[in-house]
Enzyme design. Structure first.
Site, PDB file in Angstrom:
ATOM      1  N   GLU A  75       0.834  -1.219   0.000  1.00 58.06           N
ATOM      2  CA  GLU A  75       0.000   0.000   0.000  1.00 58.06           C
ATOM      3  C   GLU A  75       0.865   1.264   0.000  1.00 58.06           C
ATOM      4  O   GLU A  75       0.514   2.268  -0.617  1.00 58.06           O
ATOM      5  CB  GLU A  75      -0.934  -0.018   1.213  1.00 58.06           C
ATOM      6  CG  GLU A  75      -2.010  -1.097   1.083  1.00 58.06           C
ATOM      7  CD  GLU A  75      -2.800  -1.289   2.356  1.00 58.06           C
ATOM      8  OE1 GLU A  75      -2.185  -1.656   3.384  1.00 58.06           O
ATOM      9  OE2 GLU A  75      -4.021  -1.058   2.336  1.00 58.06           O
ATOM     10  N   GLU A  88      -3.701  -9.344   4.355  1.00 58.51           N
ATOM     11  CA  GLU A  88      -4.441  -8.961   5.571  1.00 58.51           C
ATOM     12  C   GLU A  88      -5.564  -9.933   5.904  1.00 58.51           C
ATOM     13  O   GLU A  88      -5.863 -10.179   7.072  1.00 58.51           O
ATOM     14  CB  GLU A  88      -5.017  -7.539   5.403  1.00 58.51           C
ATOM     15  CG  GLU A  88      -3.985  -6.426   5.500  1.00 58.51           C
ATOM     16  CD  GLU A  88      -3.307  -6.106   4.181  1.00 58.51           C
ATOM     17  OE1 GLU A  88      -3.421  -6.913   3.227  1.00 58.51           O
ATOM     18  OE2 GLU A  88      -2.654  -5.051   4.092  1.00 58.51           O
TER      19      GLU A  88
HETATM   20  N1  3HC Z   1       4.799  -7.264  11.746  1.00 60.11           N
HETATM   21  C1  3HC Z   1       5.534  -7.632  12.815  1.00 60.11           C
HETATM   22  N2  3HC Z   1       6.370  -8.692  12.822  1.00 60.11           N
HETATM   23  C2  3HC Z   1       6.440  -9.411  11.697  1.00 60.11           C
HETATM   24  C3  3HC Z   1       5.694  -9.087  10.551  1.00 60.11           C
HETATM   25  C4  3HC Z   1       4.841  -7.959  10.592  1.00 60.11           C
HETATM   26  N3  3HC Z   1       4.109  -7.558   9.537  1.00 60.11           N
HETATM   27  N4  3HC Z   1       5.962 -10.000   9.588  1.00 60.11           N
HETATM   28  C5  3HC Z   1       6.854 -10.850  10.120  1.00 60.11           C
HETATM   29  N5  3HC Z   1       7.145 -10.495  11.391  1.00 60.11           N
HETATM   30  C6  3HC Z   1       8.105 -11.126  12.300  1.00 60.11           C
HETATM   31  C7  3HC Z   1       7.716 -12.567  12.649  1.00 60.11           C
HETATM   32  O1  3HC Z   1       6.827 -12.594  13.743  1.00 60.11           O
HETATM   33  C8  3HC Z   1       9.059 -13.177  12.965  1.00 60.11           C
HETATM   34  O2  3HC Z   1       9.395 -12.767  14.260  1.00 60.11           O
HETATM   35  P1  3HC Z   1      10.278 -13.728  15.209  1.00 60.11           P
HETATM   36  O3  3HC Z   1      11.559 -13.930  14.492  1.00 60.11           O
HETATM   37  O4  3HC Z   1      10.369 -12.963  16.476  1.00 60.11           O
HETATM   38  O5  3HC Z   1       9.501 -15.009  15.333  1.00 60.11           O
HETATM   39  C9  3HC Z   1      10.014 -12.458  12.007  1.00 60.11           C
HETATM   40  O6  3HC Z   1       9.333 -11.274  11.596  1.00 60.11           O
HETATM   41  C10 3HC Z   1      10.335 -13.276  10.768  1.00 60.11           C
HETATM   42  O7  3HC Z   1       9.106 -13.703  10.196  1.00 60.11           O
HETATM   43  P2  3HC Z   1       8.971 -15.162   9.543  1.00 60.11           P
HETATM   44  O8  3HC Z   1       9.565 -16.181  10.441  1.00 60.11           O
HETATM   45  O9  3HC Z   1       7.545 -15.310   9.142  1.00 60.11           O
HETATM   46  O10 3HC Z   1       9.911 -14.988   8.266  1.00 60.11           O
HETATM   47  P3  3HC Z   1       9.735 -15.572   6.819  1.00 60.11           P
HETATM   48  O11 3HC Z   1      10.919 -15.115   6.084  1.00 60.11           O
HETATM   49  O12 3HC Z   1       9.404 -17.025   6.877  1.00 60.11           O
HETATM   50  O13 3HC Z   1       8.414 -14.862   6.226  1.00 60.11           O
HETATM   51  C11 3HC Z   1       6.972 -13.015   5.693  1.00 60.11           C
HETATM   52  C12 3HC Z   1       8.389 -13.486   6.043  1.00 60.11           C
HETATM   53  C13 3HC Z   1       6.541 -13.674   4.378  1.00 60.11           C
HETATM   54  C14 3HC Z   1       6.960 -11.536   5.558  1.00 60.11           C
HETATM   55  C15 3HC Z   1       5.992 -13.479   6.801  1.00 60.11           C
HETATM   56  O14 3HC Z   1       6.542 -13.116   8.044  1.00 60.11           O
HETATM   57  C16 3HC Z   1       4.640 -12.846   6.722  1.00 60.11           C
HETATM   58  O15 3HC Z   1       3.803 -13.307   5.964  1.00 60.11           O
HETATM   59  N6  3HC Z   1       4.399 -11.803   7.520  1.00 60.11           N
HETATM   60  C17 3HC Z   1       3.117 -11.185   7.653  1.00 60.11           C
HETATM   61  C18 3HC Z   1       2.857 -10.260   6.529  1.00 60.11           C
HETATM   62  C19 3HC Z   1       1.528  -9.601   6.716  1.00 60.11           C
HETATM   63  O16 3HC Z   1       0.551 -10.182   7.103  1.00 60.11           O
HETATM   64  N7  3HC Z   1       1.485  -8.312   6.375  1.00 60.11           N
HETATM   65  C20 3HC Z   1       0.316  -7.544   6.514  1.00 60.11           C
HETATM   66  C21 3HC Z   1       0.323  -6.904   7.846  1.00 60.11           C
HETATM   67  S1  3HC Z   1      -1.177  -6.058   8.171  1.00 60.11           S
HETATM   68  C22 3HC Z   1      -1.022  -4.630   7.275  1.00 60.11           C
HETATM   69  O17 3HC Z   1      -0.079  -4.416   6.594  1.00 60.11           O
HETATM   70  C23 3HC Z   1      -2.145  -3.687   7.477  1.00 60.11           C
HETATM   71  C24 3HC Z   1      -2.166  -2.641   6.445  1.00 60.11           C
HETATM   72  O18 3HC Z   1      -3.116  -2.941   5.468  1.00 60.11           O
HETATM   73  C25 3HC Z   1      -2.480  -1.333   7.047  1.00 60.11           C
END
Ligand code: 3HC
Ligand code: NAI
Length: 685
Positions: A105, A125
Site C-alpha cells: 500500500e 491482511e
Molecule cells: N509485523 C511484525 N512482525 C512481523 C511481521 C509484521 N508484519 N511480519 C513478520 N514479522 C516477524 C515474525 O513474527 C518473525 O518474528 P520472530 O523472528 O520474532 O519469530 C520475524 O518477523 C520473521 O518472520 P517469519 O519467520 O515469518 O519470516 P519468513 O521469512 O518465513 O516470512 C513473511 C516473512 C513472508 C513476511 C511473513 O513473516 C509474513 O507473511 N508476515 C506477515 C505479513 C503480513 O501479514 N502483512 C500484513 C500486515 S497487516 C497490514 O499491513 C495492514 C495494512 O493494510 C495497514
C-alpha cells in the site's frame, strides 16, 4: 544510516532504503524515519525523484502486527502515504523482494512502481482477519481492475514480478538495483508523471465481483473480513476515493478489534513461536539434508516422497516388492498429472518432480540418504525390523525418522545402535497437502537431529511442531478424546448429524463422525481391537458399524450413507436404529442433548487433554497445540485454536465446566491439575 533506513543520493535520485530487521515491518519508528527522510529530500531542489526501496529479501512485510494490540501512534501509515502523495517530488517504489500488506500500500502511494526479479507482492491482511487498511481496497481496483483486485485481496497470496507487471501493477522489472536506478533516473530526467488516484476510476462492471467473492464467502466460516473486502472493492467503483478511504480505515479498525482477528493474529505469532525450542538454540548447526529416502509407497509414503520432490530434495522410495512399488509410483504420477491438468503445476515442473523420485526394492539403495522416513505398516515388529536394517545400511549421521502415528518412538529407536539419530516425523494425510508436521523427540534424540528435523519441516513447506512421545503424541491424543466424547454423547441421546452440525456451524472444517467416515472406520476399529477394550468404552456403535462392513465413504456407508459415491453423507435411519439399540443394551435412557452441551463437552475435552499434555511436557506451550489443531485438524483459524479459545472464554469457566462434567460423567473428565492451577482453582505447583 540508522538501523531503520539508509538514505543516500545517486545523480538526481534521493534514495530511502528501509533496513529495519527482520522484515522491514512499518512500525512507528520506521514510519517516522521514512517521513523525515522524505521531507528532507522533498525540500532539496537537486532531487528530481525519491526512490523508496528495501534490503535483503524484504521491501516491507507491511504494518507492524505487534502494534495492533498495543495501540498505534501517529504518523500512521495512511499519514505517511498522504505525505508521499502530497509532496512536490515524485516518489518511485523499487520493490526488491517481499512487499506485503502495508508495504504494498505504501508503494501504491508512490507515483510509479519498479520491480527487481525477486519481488513478491501480496495483500495478506485477510489471513489476519482484517482488510487492507491503507488504501488497498480502494486504490488497487483503480490500478488493476475490480475483479482482479478482489481476488488478490481475498486470496492474500503473493504474486511474482512477471504477474505484477502483467496486471499493470508495476511498470517494469529491472535485473538489479543499479539497472533499476538508472531506469528511474532516466525517467526522472524526462519528467516523471505524478499519479493522482482521485482521477482514476475502476474499469468494468461491479457485477463481476460476486462471482469472484462467492467461493471465499462460502469458506469464510464466520470470519467477517471477506464480506468487508467485497464491500470495499464494490465501493471503489462508485464512491469518491477519500470517502472510500475513510470507510476502509474505520472498517480496518473495527475488524482489527474483532475476536476473529485477535485469534488469527494469535495463530500468526503462535506458528512462528512453534519453531523455537527452549533448550536448543536457533543457531544450532544442522545436519546437511540434500537427499532423502522413504520406505513404503503406500498412502503416506507416496505423499511424503512428494513433499521431498516438491522441496527440490531428490528422494528414493523403497517398497517390499516391484508390484507395490509400481502401484505407489503410479499414484504419485497420477497426483502430479492431476495438478498439472488443473493448471496448478507447469508440465515441466511436474515432470522434473517425478524425475527426482527414484523407486527401488532394495533397502541398500538408502545407504547414501541424509534422511530416511519410514512409512511402513503400523506394527512394532515390522518397524523394528526396518530400523535394524537401516542401522546396518545408512551412513553415519543419517537421520532415521518414523512416521508412526501410534507406536513408541523410543522402542523403535532401541532397534538401532544409534537412537540419537532416530526421531518421529509425523506427517498428516494427505502428506503432500497437509501443513502440519509433528516432530517427535524421543528420549535419546540428539539436539542437532531435532533442530535439523524442524528446519527440514520448514523446507518441506510444513509448520513443524515439536512434541514428545506418548500415545497419539499431541494432536491425535487430543483428537481421540474429542472423538470419544462425541461417541459418549451419541450413546446419551445425540445423533451423529446433530454433533457434526453443531461443530461445523461453530467453524470446524468437518465434524468428528464425518472425519471417521472419511478416514475409514476400520482404522480405529483395528487399533481398539489390538489394544483391548477400555472403560468407559463408548465405541460400541462404531465397532458394530465396522463389523457390518460400514467402513465409511469408501464402502458407501458408515455413520452416514453415501448414495453412489457421494462425498457428503446423508443421515441414515438404520444408524439411528443401531444407536438406539446400543443405548438400550447399555441401559442408558436417551435424552435430548442440547447443542451447547455438545459444543462444550467436545471442546473442553480438547482443552483438558491439552493441559494434561502440557503438564507432562509432551508439548512446549499451549499455543503449539493451537498450531496443531489449526493446521492439522481443520480447527478454524478465526477461533485461534482450542487453547486460545479456552483462554478467551475464561479458564475459570472452562475449569468449572470440566469439574461439573467430572461429577456427572466420571473419570475421563478428571480435570488436569494444570488447568485448575491456571484457572486459579488450585494453588501454584
Ligand atoms: N509485523 C511484525 N512482525 C512481523 C511481521 C509484521 N508484519 N511480519 C513478520 N514479522 C516477524 C515474525 O513474527 C518473525 O518474528 P520472530 O523472528 O520474532 O519469530 C520475524 O518477523 C520473521 O518472520 P517469519 O519467520 O515469518 O519470516 P519468513 O521469512 O518465513 O516470512 C513473511 C516473512 C513472508 C513476511 C511473513 O513473516 C509474513 O507473511 N508476515 C506477515 C505479513 C503480513 O501479514 N502483512 C500484513 C500486515 S497487516 C497490514 O499491513 C495492514 C495494512 O493494510 C495497514
Ligand atoms: P499403507 O498400508 O498405505 O502403506 C504401507 C506400505 O508400506 C505398504 O505399501 C507396504 O507394502 C509397505 N511396506 C511394509 N513393510 C515394508 C518393508 N519392510 N519395506 C518396504 N515397504 C514396506 O499405510 P499408510 O497409511 O501409508 O501408513 C504408513 C505409516 O504411516 C503407518 O505407520 C501409519 O500409522 C502412519 N500414518 C498414517 C496416516 C494415515 O492417515 N494413513 C497418518 C499419519 C501416519
Amino acid at each position: 544510516m540508522t538501523d531503520l533506513i539508509e538514505r543516500f543520493t545517486r545523480g538526481p535520485l534521493g534514495i530511502i532504503r528501509m533496513t529495519r530487521q527482520p522484515v522491514n515491518a512499518l512500525g512507528h519508528a520506521l514510519r517516522c524515519a521514512i517521513s523525515e527522510a522524505h521531507r528532507d529530500f522533498d525540500a532539496d531542489p537537486a532531487i528530481a525523484a525519491i526512490v523508496l526501496t528495501g534490503s535483503g529479501r524484504f521491501f516491507s512485510a507491511g504494518a507492524d502486527i505487534t502494534e495492533f494490540d498495543s495501540g498505534r501512534k501517529p504518523p500512521y501509515l495512511t499519514d505517511l502515504i498522504d505525505q508521499l502523495e502530497q509532496g512536490g517530488t515524485p516518489v518511485v517504489a523499487l520493490i526488491n523482494g517481499i512487499a506485503f500488506g502495508g508495504g504494498l500500500e505504501l508503494s501504491l502511494g508512490c507515483d510509479d512502481i519498479y520491480l527487481l526479479p525477486k519481488a513478491k507482492l501480496a495483500l495478506p491482511e485477510i489471513k489476519l482477519g482484517i482488510i487492507p487498511g491503507a488504501g488497498g481496497t480502494q486504490k488497487l481496483p483503480r490500478v488493476i481492475g475490480g475483479p482482479e483486485a478482489l481476488a488478490f485481496i481475498l486470496k492474500g497470496d503473493p504474486i511474482n514480478a512477471d504477474k505484477a507487471c502483467a496486471l499493470g501493477l508495476a511498470r517494469a522489472i529491472a535485473p538489479d538495483e543499479d539497472a533499476a536506478l538508472d531506469l528511474i533516473a532516466r525517467a526522472a530526467e524526462d519528467g516523471l508523471p505524478r499519479r493522482d488516484m482521485h482521477t482514476l476510476t475502476v474499469p468494468g462492471a461491479v457485477s463481476d465481483l460476486d462471482e469472484v467473492a462467492a467461493p471465499f464467502l462460502r469458506r469464510a466460516r464466520g470470519a467477517p473480513a471477506p464480506a468487508k473486502a467485497l464491500e470495499g472493492v464494490r465501493m471503489a467503483y462508485t464512491t469518491p476515493l477519500d470517502e472510500g478511504l475513510a470507510w476502509e480505515r474505520e472498517t480496518f479498525t473495527a475488524l482489527n478489534a474483532s475476536p476473529e482477528s485477535r485469534a488469527m493474529r494469535h495463530v500468526f505469532f503462535a506458528e512462528r513461536q512453534a519453531a523455537k525450542i527452549a533448550d536448543i538454540p536457533a543457531d544450532t548447526t544442522k545436519r546437511p539434508v540434500e537427499t532423502a529416502g522413504v520406505i513404503g509407497a503406500g498412502t503416506m509414503g507416496a505423499g511424503i516422497a512428494m513433499c521431498f520432490a516438491d522441496a527440490g530434495i531428490p528422494v528414493t522410495i523403497v517398497e517390499q516388492d516391484r508390484e507395490r512399488l509400481d502401484a505407489g509410483l503410479a499414484n504419485i504420477r497420477r497426483s502430479y498429472e492431476a495438478m498439472r491438468d488443473k493448471g496448478r503445476l507447469a508440465p515441466e515442473t511436474a515432470e522434473a518432480r517425478l524425475a527426482s523420485i527414484t523407486g527401488s526394492v532394495a533397502m541398500r539403495d538408502l545407504g547414501a540418504a541424509d534422511v530416511v522416513v519410514e512409512a511402513v505398516f503400523e506394527a512394532m515388529d515390522v518397524k523394528r525390523e526396518v530400523f535394524a536394517q537401516l542401522d546396518a545400511i545408512c551412513k553415519p549421521g543419517a537421520i532415521l525418522a518414523t512416521n508412526t502415528s501410534t507406536l513408541d518412538v523410543n522402542e523403535i529407536a532401541a532397534a538401532t545402535g544409534r537412537p540419537e539419530d532416530v526421531i518421529g516425523l509425523h506427517f498428516f494425510s494427505p502428506a503432500h497437502i497437509m501443513k502440519l508436521l509433528e516432530v517427535v523427540r524421543a528420549e535419546k534424540t540428539a539436539k542437532d537431529v531435532v533442530a535439523t528435523a524442524m528446519d527440514l519441516g520448514r523446507r518441506l513447506g510444513k509448520i513443524a511442531v515439536l512434541v514428545g512421545v506418548c500415545n497419539g503424541f499431541a494432536g491425535n491424543r487430543m483428537f481421540i478424546n474429542f472423538n470419544r466424547e462425541a461417541q459418549i454423547l451419541i450413546e446419551e441421546g445425540a445423533l451423529p448429524w446433530q454433533i457434526d452440525k453443531v461443530l461445523t456451524d461453530w467453524g470446524l472444517a468437518m465434524g468428528p463422525l464425518s472425519v471417521m467416515d472419511l478416514a475409514g472406520l476400520d482404522v480405529g476399529y483395528r487399533i481398539r481391537k489390538a489394544r483391548g477394550a477400555q472403560t468407559p468404552y463408548p465405541f460400541t456403535t462404531a465397532d458394530r458399524l465396522a463389523e457390518a462392513g460400514r467402513l465409511g465413504q469408501k464402502t458407501g456407508a458408515g455413520w452416514y450413507r453415501y448414495p453412489e459415491g457421494a462425498r457428503r453423507g446423508e443421515p441414515d435411519p438404520e444408524v439411528e436404529a443401531l444407536i438406539e439399540q446400543v443405548s438400550r443394551e447399555k441401559g442408558i435412557t436417551r435424552r435430548p442433548v442440547s447443542d451447547d452441551e455438545i459444543l462444550h463437552r467436545c471442546l473442553w475435552q480438547l482443552v483438558n487433554t491439552g493441559y494434561q499434555i502440557l503438564e507432562e511436557g509432551i508439548a512446549q506451550r499451549a499455543s503449539d497445540l493451537d498450531v496443531i489443531f489449526v493446521n492439522g485438524y481443520g480447527f478454524p483459524r478465526s477461533r485461534g485454536g482450542p487453547m486460545f479459545h479456552a483462554q478467551e472464554v475464561g479458564l475459570d469457566r472452562v475449569a468449572a465446566d470440566v469439574s461439573r462434567y467430572h461429577d456427572a460423567h466420571g473419570a475421563h473428565w478428571a480435570p488436569s491439575a494444570m488447568l485448575l492451577r491456571e484457572a486459579g482453582k488450585a494453588p501454584p505447583a
